[in-house]
Design an enzyme around this catalytic site. Structure first.
Site, PDB file in Angstrom:
ATOM      1  CE1 TYR A  11      -3.738  -2.267   0.372  1.00 46.99           C
ATOM      2  CE2 TYR A  11      -2.786  -3.141   2.173  1.00 46.99           C
ATOM      3  CZ  TYR A  11      -3.729  -3.321   1.169  1.00 46.99           C
ATOM      4  OH  TYR A  11      -4.618  -4.175   1.360  1.00 46.99           O
ATOM      5  CB  ALA A  12       3.466   2.528   2.154  1.00 45.63           C
ATOM      6  CG  ASN A  32       7.163  -5.711  -4.509  1.00 43.80           C
ATOM      7  OD1 ASN A  32       7.062  -5.599  -3.298  1.00 43.80           O
ATOM      8  ND2 ASN A  32       6.299  -6.951  -4.897  1.00 43.80           N
ATOM      9  CD  GLU A 164     -10.875  -8.172   8.512  1.00 40.59           C
ATOM     10  OE1 GLU A 164     -11.802  -7.277   8.147  1.00 40.59           O
ATOM     11  OE2 GLU A 164      -9.853  -8.113   7.824  1.00 40.59           O
ATOM     12  CE  LYS A 370     -12.281  -5.551   4.973  1.00 43.74           C
ATOM     13  NZ  LYS A 370     -11.561  -5.164   6.212  1.00 43.74           N
TER      14      LYS A 370
END
Length: 392
Positions: A11-12, A32, A164, A370
């Site tokens: 995400y960052a 990555n 979750e 969500k």
């Protein structure tokens, strides 16, 4: 040309690339370990089998502007004095002018005996797929083994991800019972938590709703139950042994081991950064996401690491990097949560939204919320095309 290197395409990292792209005389490089990005907040759905890996992943190269250099490689060390990054299987280190470190998280076993050997961690897509295979193999094999432990599942930890995952599990178990012709009365889903309560970030009434919902669907949560040892066939807590052949480890996470390997001052592979999100004495090095520890000016405590705060950090880092290049002063990072949404399976959840969690929601309406949050995140990270693909 100023070289800006971003480590990690979570995400960052992806948000930082998107915010920085287009700056004059700046070249962006993204490193990555995988060619794909995965939605970390949806890993539990793949682990339980309510979702497929290709529904929570997208090809990074296709999501990046053409002038961004993308390299699939594993980072092994960062040398902030030499301004170099060592990559596995590459003889020459990579150099940078500015560095954004967003390397992500790893499972934390807290040194508990047997946890690393016998429990199944939830860290990435590969470990999520391993959990699913193990779970389905044990349940499918019961008719032959007649081992009741094959029908017992233990989830270690009762944090956000654990709850979750339990929600997905109780949703899917009925279909697995039918598929494998299992005795429903012998199925056991147990959750073990060392703390006295679960989901401390939520209002107690919402927590009670979540715990009761899970209990009504067959999941029993034991709080104040620290784990002393994990064995091939169960978990020991004090004088009690909980038996199971499927043990899922979601007790917590730490930052990437590269942080400690690189000699940073850290705790659980997280670096306490300056208010500008830079490394002390190295304003050219930004540390964000799961490898950063950011103090809340109001409380003095570190913010929890979430996808939401990681995205906010990346946006602020882009602002501060631009300020440095323009010869201006950087500004301290401030953060205000937009709220928290916790799913209890595909169709139910709890949420706190608004100022100080003033809006409290529970039940089926939360599932739509969500999904909206996840779809918006995908769109902002990778564009409308990927979002539409995930909707199909």
């Amino acid at each position: 040309m100023t070289e800006v290197v971003v480590l990690g395409a979570g995400y960052a990292g992806l948000r930082a690339i998107r915010e920085l792209h287009g700056m004059p005389n700046v070249h962006l490089t993204l490193i990555n370990r995988d060619p794909y990005h995965y939605e970390a907040t949806a890993l539990h759905t793949v682990a339980i089998g309510t979702n497929e890996p290709d529904h929570i992943t997208f090809d990074i190269k296709q999501a990046l502007p053409e002038d961004v250099t993308f390299t699939v490689a594993t980072v092994t060390k960062i040398d902030v004095e030499a301004k170099t990054i060592t990559l596995a299987d590459q003889s020459q280190p990579l150099t940078y002018d500015y560095l954004i470190t967003a390397l992500g998280f790893e499972s934390e076993d807290f040194g508990i005996k047997g946890a690393d050997e016998y429990a199944l961690p939830l860290e990435n897509v590969k470990t999520a797929e391993a959990i699913r295979r193990h779970l389905e193999d044990r349940l499918a094999g019961y008719q032959e083994t007649q081992d009741e432990n094959d029908l017992h599942i233990i989830v270690c930890g009762a944090g956000f991800t654990s709850v979750e995952l339990l929600g997905e599990l109780v949703h899917r178990i009925p279909s697995l019972i039918e598929e494998y012709h299992l005795p429903a009365e012998l199925i056991q889903i147990t959750c073990l938590e060392a703390a006295p309560k679960v989901l401390p970030m939520f209002d107690q009434k919402l927590v009670d709703y979540a715990v009761q919902y899970l209990a009504d669907h067959g999941a029993v949560i034991h709080t104040s139950t620290p784990i002393d040892e994990v064995t091939p066939t169960g978990v020991k807590s004090g004088d009690t042994t909980f038996n199971a052949n499927t043990i899922i480890w979601t007790t917590g996470v730490r930052g990437s081991h590269v942080i400690a390997d690189s000699g940073f001052q850290q705790k659980r592979n997280r670096v306490a950064v300056d208010p500008t999100l830079t490394l002390k004495d190295h304003p050219e090095v930004f540390i964000i996401g799961d490898v950063s520890a950011v103090p809340d000016p109001a409380s003095g405590r570190f913010y929890p690491t979430t996808g939401q705060i990681s995205i906010a950090q990346a946006t602020h880092v882009a602002k501060n990097l631009r300020a440095q290049l323009d010869g201006n002063a950087m500004t301290p990072f401030t953060y205000k949560s937009l709220g928290t949404v916790c799913s209890l399976g595909p169709s139910v959840g709890i949420a706190e939204l608004g100022d100080r969690g003033s809006m409290k929601l529970r039940g089926r309406k939360v599932s739509l919320l969500k999904k909206m949050v996840n779809d918006r995140t995908i769109m902002e990270e990778s564009g409308v095309g990927n979002m539409l693909r995930h909707l199909s």
